[in-house]
Design a protein around this motif. Structure first.
Motif, PDB file in Angstrom:
ATOM      1  N   ASN A 383       0.941 -43.881-191.016  1.00 56.13           N
ATOM      2  CA  ASN A 383       1.520 -44.961-190.216  1.00 56.13           C
ATOM      3  C   ASN A 383       3.570 -45.053-190.417  1.00 56.13           C
ATOM      4  O   ASN A 383       3.235 -46.189-190.992  1.00 56.13           O
ATOM      5  N   GLY A 384       4.069 -44.954-189.501  1.00 54.76           N
ATOM      6  CA  GLY A 384       5.572 -45.797-189.638  1.00 54.76           C
ATOM      7  C   GLY A 384       6.042 -46.417-188.732  1.00 54.76           C
ATOM      8  O   GLY A 384       6.384 -47.133-189.694  1.00 54.76           O
ATOM      9  N   ARG A 385       4.955 -46.649-188.299  1.00 54.83           N
ATOM     10  CA  ARG A 385       5.881 -47.608-187.750  1.00 54.83           C
ATOM     11  C   ARG A 385       7.331 -48.360-187.279  1.00 54.83           C
ATOM     12  O   ARG A 385       8.220 -49.208-188.219  1.00 54.83           O
ATOM     13  N   GLN A 386       7.118 -47.722-186.587  1.00 58.75           N
ATOM     14  CA  GLN A 386       8.720 -48.198-185.442  1.00 58.75           C
ATOM     15  C   GLN A 386       8.750 -49.042-185.559  1.00 58.75           C
ATOM     16  O   GLN A 386       8.441 -49.575-184.329  1.00 58.75           O
ATOM     17  N   SER A 387      10.534 -49.353-185.803  1.00 58.26           N
ATOM     18  CA  SER A 387      10.305 -51.258-184.812  1.00 58.26           C
ATOM     19  C   SER A 387      11.820 -51.055-184.316  1.00 58.26           C
ATOM     20  O   SER A 387      12.423 -49.897-184.146  1.00 58.26           O
ATOM     21  N   PRO A 388      11.686 -52.381-183.588  1.00 58.81           N
ATOM     22  CA  PRO A 388      13.320 -52.535-182.367  1.00 58.81           C
ATOM     23  C   PRO A 388      14.304 -52.345-183.583  1.00 58.81           C
ATOM     24  O   PRO A 388      14.655 -52.384-184.685  1.00 58.81           O
ATOM     25  N   THR A 389      15.740 -52.129-183.210  1.00 61.75           N
ATOM     26  CA  THR A 389      17.009 -52.423-183.464  1.00 61.75           C
ATOM     27  C   THR A 389      17.610 -53.943-182.473  1.00 61.75           C
ATOM     28  O   THR A 389      17.148 -53.714-181.971  1.00 61.75           O
ATOM     29  N   TYR A 390      18.780 -53.815-184.025  1.00 57.25           N
ATOM     30  CA  TYR A 390      19.978 -54.549-183.180  1.00 57.25           C
ATOM     31  C   TYR A 390      20.967 -54.288-183.677  1.00 57.25           C
ATOM     32  O   TYR A 390      20.981 -53.401-184.927  1.00 57.25           O
ATOM     33  N   THR A 391      22.244 -54.154-182.791  1.00 54.36           N
ATOM     34  CA  THR A 391      23.583 -53.825-183.260  1.00 54.36           C
ATOM     35  C   THR A 391      24.413 -54.857-183.746  1.00 54.36           C
ATOM     36  O   THR A 391      24.258 -55.915-182.813  1.00 54.36           O
ATOM     37  N   VAL A 392      25.205 -55.412-184.013  1.00 50.66           N
ATOM     38  CA  VAL A 392      26.537 -55.456-184.998  1.00 50.66           C
ATOM     39  C   VAL A 392      27.717 -54.913-184.354  1.00 50.66           C
ATOM     40  O   VAL A 392      27.904 -53.410-185.079  1.00 50.66           O
ATOM     41  N   SER A 393      28.609 -55.379-185.010  1.00 49.83           N
ATOM     42  CA  SER A 393      30.395 -54.876-185.224  1.00 49.83           C
ATOM     43  C   SER A 393      29.978 -55.055-186.661  1.00 49.83           C
ATOM     44  O   SER A 393      30.168 -56.076-187.630  1.00 49.83           O
ATOM     45  N   GLN A 394      30.788 -54.103-187.526  1.00 48.84           N
ATOM     46  CA  GLN A 394      31.106 -54.020-189.054  1.00 48.84           C
ATOM     47  C   GLN A 394      32.622 -53.057-188.344  1.00 48.84           C
ATOM     48  O   GLN A 394      32.989 -52.368-187.581  1.00 48.84           O
ATOM     49  N   ASN A 395      33.097 -52.714-189.844  1.00 51.44           N
ATOM     50  CA  ASN A 395      34.646 -52.253-190.347  1.00 51.44           C
ATOM     51  C   ASN A 395      33.880 -51.499-190.876  1.00 51.44           C
ATOM     52  O   ASN A 395      33.403 -52.156-192.488  1.00 51.44           O
ATOM     53  N   LEU A 396      35.095 -50.283-191.210  1.00 53.52           N
ATOM     54  CA  LEU A 396      34.522 -49.626-192.625  1.00 53.52           C
ATOM     55  C   LEU A 396      35.636 -49.736-193.674  1.00 53.52           C
ATOM     56  O   LEU A 396      34.911 -49.709-194.940  1.00 53.52           O
ATOM     57  N   PHE A 397      36.411 -50.351-193.685  1.00 53.07           N
ATOM     58  CA  PHE A 397      37.965 -50.669-195.033  1.00 53.07           C
ATOM     59  C   PHE A 397      37.224 -51.728-195.329  1.00 53.07           C
ATOM     60  O   PHE A 397      37.617 -52.192-196.931  1.00 53.07           O
ATOM     61  N   THR A 398      37.219 -53.000-194.108  1.00 51.84           N
ATOM     62  CA  THR A 398      36.714 -54.466-194.933  1.00 51.84           C
ATOM     63  C   THR A 398      35.634 -55.003-194.216  1.00 51.84           C
ATOM     64  O   THR A 398      35.359 -55.618-193.021  1.00 51.84           O
ATOM     65  N   PRO A 399      34.382 -54.364-195.224  1.00 48.86           N
ATOM     66  CA  PRO A 399      33.064 -54.935-194.853  1.00 48.86           C
ATOM     67  C   PRO A 399      32.780 -56.258-194.470  1.00 48.86           C
ATOM     68  O   PRO A 399      33.295 -57.282-195.001  1.00 48.86           O
ATOM     69  N   ARG A 400      32.575 -56.455-193.028  1.00 55.43           N
ATOM     70  CA  ARG A 400      31.850 -58.347-192.599  1.00 55.43           C
ATOM     71  C   ARG A 400      30.241 -58.573-193.119  1.00 55.43           C
ATOM     72  O   ARG A 400      29.526 -57.477-193.022  1.00 55.43           O
TER      73      ARG A 400
END
Length: 700
Positions: A383-400
């Motif tokens: 039972n894989g149970r797929q969940s909802p997702t959400y998004t946020v901004s991020q930076n490859l060079f200086t992660p937050r």
């Protein structure tokens, strides 16, 4: 739990009775006897026997397929902690999709090793490779490469990875030792290994316990792991042996974010520069928490010295909670992009396995026969149970920092169940220097997915698959062989980040040819050279993010392997693989002629240890591990570069206060190289930073 098909059970019982009667009659003049399998007593870098598949208890020289065995001595010398640590010593092994911090997702010869069917415990139970497999309780790890449908049913032709547990060997001295491990990142793991025989050697018990704290050197990544494993051997009478195995393992660790591919421009994808190997775009609250229980019982009864019956039953269960993320849509100049966060809870995977088998030895004139008739039943439920997702901004060079948003909606149910039942017959015939193996498996397969929907998706198949092999030994220490195999495999299960997540694809067929030579070089090294060709259906994530089957891929290559003691002081294990893989036909004509994703043309490894004669107990070692460039997708719109990593190590053993004590240090990724170590499913991942491992082992 549905009962196995009675018609196949009846066929097995009838066939077993006939085989036993024939073998018993022929055995009156047959001095040969069925040998018991004892592999834990092997020492050194080499190995003489095979436990996996239909070649159970055969010598490596007599096995007409590529077999790589990583012995306990190699695992110890390298300070190996996970499966990839062991398997990087074999040709064609690469990581796939995941960078390796949570568990080892592995491909062999460019073909994914299916996590619910291709990983076996003691040649039998299909364990679920969704949590890091422990090595503290393993005597060795072996890979039987290629199509394995004859013995294991529906599995991809990448190969079967078999993990053999440590046991309390009859006649051996008791085992009692404690080990402490640490590394430069702050990991601390303690373990204990205890084993002894009781009741006049009729009862053997081996226990391995381990646990501690994990650090990987990657930002915001830490966790814990634990193991409790028991192997029990009972020999109530001389003719009967019973083996019991139980494993409980868990790992809870923060999971780094994967980096998604950008869209193609003019049929090309631009990759970002490789981030520093300590970079983590996820956060410390995003944990991968998995627990597993594996149970296996096996009984072998020797009716006569020439006839034996084996029964096996096992169950593997893994549950996990997972919060993971993928970084995409980024600007290559500024590094700004979007992090998609997935949160799943209560994913559950269960495998159930039964096997019954009868083996008989008899002669017909000058031809010696070893006949195996068996029946297997496998059930894989998830039972894989797929969940909802959400998004946020991020930076490859200086992660937050990544904000944690609790789940606010119910998880989507994705139950599925697979039944795989088969009856197989194998005859290994020997006539002087010539050996011929003929086998066939009759399989009934059914998969049901989307069980929560009004109309579940159902696939079924019934088919016979043959296997034929010839081995010729011009001298006792050299084998020439040729093999033809047909295989069956599940089409695959769509990953969580696809639009058809957890969909089970229809079954597919594969075909394999292999020819090679194996030799015992001197007294202690086994070397092999093989050519192979595999044709199979291609499963991949297309441009619309849908996991599909489209056309066939042909894998052709040459593989070389050597392992053992070259001299009294020098031991080595080395591998080399050249692979030519290409899409042969497809509905999407753009795929034709392309290399499958995550498939390296060249892989190689060499690890050697030298015992310094002038200093008793001191040994030094070094290793190099190379993986060539790999396509990031099926259209070959970009390639990640090849890379080589270097290891150094030393271990010193001496007696302190009457107890043997060993001190060891291993340095992995000596140059602290930044490199892409994985591709697949539209994702790429970064290799681990330099790690300095320390280990102290002391007898109790």
């Amino acid at each position: 739990m549905p009962l196995p098909h009675t018609r196949l059970s009846a066929a097995l019982l009838s066939g077993a009775s006939l085989l036993a009667t024939t073998a018993a009659y022929a055995a009156e003049d047959a001095p040969r006897q069925i040998e018991e399998l004892v592999v834990t007593g092997e020492v050194g870098f080499g190995a003489d026997t095979v436990q996996a598949g239909a070649f159970n208890n055969a010598r490596v020289l007599d096995t007409p397929l590529t077999v790589n065995v990583i012995s306990r001595e190699v695992l110890d010398a390298q300070g190996a902690q996970g499966l990839y640590d062991a398997l990087r010593n074999t040709g064609g092994v690469t990581r796939s999709q995941l960078a390796g911090g949570t568990y080892d997702n592995i491909a062999i010869r460019g073909i994914l090793v299916e996590n619910r069917g291709n990983y076996r415990l003691n040649g039998a139970l299909p364990v679920i490779n969704l949590v890091e497999q422990p090595l503290e309780n393993k005597a060795r790890v072996e890979v039987l490469k290629g199509a394995s449908a004859l013995y294991y049913g529906f599995v991809p032709p990448s190969g079967v990875i078999n993990m053999t547990t440590k046991r309390a060997e009859a006649g051996a001295a008791p085992v009692a030792e404690v080990t402490f491990r640490a590394d430069n990142h702050g990991s601390t793991i303690g373990s204990v290994d205890l084993g002894d025989r009781f009741l006049d050697d009729r009862l053997g018990v081996r226990a391995n316990l381990a646990g501690g704290h994990l650090e990987t050197g990657v930002d915001k990544v830490s966790g814990d792991r634990a193991l409790a494993a028991f192997a029990i051997d009972i020999d109530p009478i001389d003719q009967l042996s019973i083996d019991l195995d139980f494993e409980y393992l868990e790992k809870d660790i923060a999971e780094t974010a994967a980096i998604a591919l950008l869209g193609a421009v003019n049929n090309a994808i631009t990759l970002p520069g490789v981030p520093k190997n300590t970079t983590n775009l996820a956060d410390d609250w995003q944990h991968y928490d998995a627990k597993a229980k594996n149970m296996l019982a096996a009984a072998t009864y020797r009716i006569t010295p020439q006839i034996s019956v084996k029964l096996q039953a096992g169950r593997a269960e893994t549950v996990r909670d997972r919060a993971f993320s993928q970084f995409g849509g980024y600007n290559l100049s500024t590094g700004e992009g979007t992090l998609t966060v997935f949160q799943t809870r209560g994913q559950k995977y269960v495998n159930r396995n039964l096997r019954a088998e009868v083996t008989g030895l008899f002669d017909t004139g000058p031809v010696e026969h070893e006949v195996v008739l068996g029946w297997t039943w496998n059930e894989r439920e998830q039972n894989g149970r797929q969940s909802p997702t959400y998004t946020v901004s991020q930076n490859l060079f200086t992660p937050r920092d990544v904000p944690h948003r609790p789940l606010t909606t119910a998880l989507t149910q994705n139950p599925s169940i697979i039944h795989d039942e088969g009856t197989y017959l194998v005859d290994r015939m020997t006539w002087g220097p010539l050996q011929v193996m003929g086998g066939v498996r009759w399989t009934d397969y059914e998969s049901r997915s989307n069980l929560a929907a009004a109309q579940p998706t159902v696939y079924s198949a019934s088919k016979a698959t043959p296997a034929v092999a010839v081995v010729y030994k011009p001298v006792e220490w050299v084998s020439l062989y040729a093999t033809y195999l047909q295989g069956l495999e599940e089409g695959g299960i769509a990953p969580a980040n696809t639009v058809n997540a957890f969909e089970v694809l229809p079954p597919a067929e594969s075909e394999q040819w292999e020819a090679g030579v194996k030799a015992e070089v001197g007294a202690g090294v086994v070397a092999s050279l093989a050519w192979f060709e595999i044709t199979r259906a291609n499963a991949f994530t297309n441009a619309e993010r849908r996991f599909v089957l489209d056309g066939e891929v042909e894998y052709r290559g040459v593989e070389a392997m050597a392992a053992g003691e070259l001299t009294e002081n020098l031991s080595l294990v080395g591998s080399l693989l050249w692979l030519d893989a290409a899409q042969k036909n497809a509905a999407d004509v753009r795929l034709i002629g392309k290399r499958p994703e995550n498939t390296a043309e060249w892989t190689a490894s060499l690890f050697a240890e030298y015992e310094i004669a002038q200093v008793d107990g001191l040994a030094v070692n070094a290793g190099v591990f190379y993986t060539g460039d790999r396509a990031v997708n099926a259209l070959n719109q970009a390639f990640i570069d090849g890379y080589a990593t270097f290891d150094l190590g030393a271990r010193y053993t001496r007696e302190i206060a009457g107890k043997e004590t060993s001190f060891q240090v291993n340095v992995e990724n000596l140059a602290d190289k930044d490199y892409w170590n994985t591709a697949g499913n539209g994702l790429i991942g970064v290799g681990a930073p330099r790690t300095v491992k320390f280990r102290i082992t002391r007898a109790l």
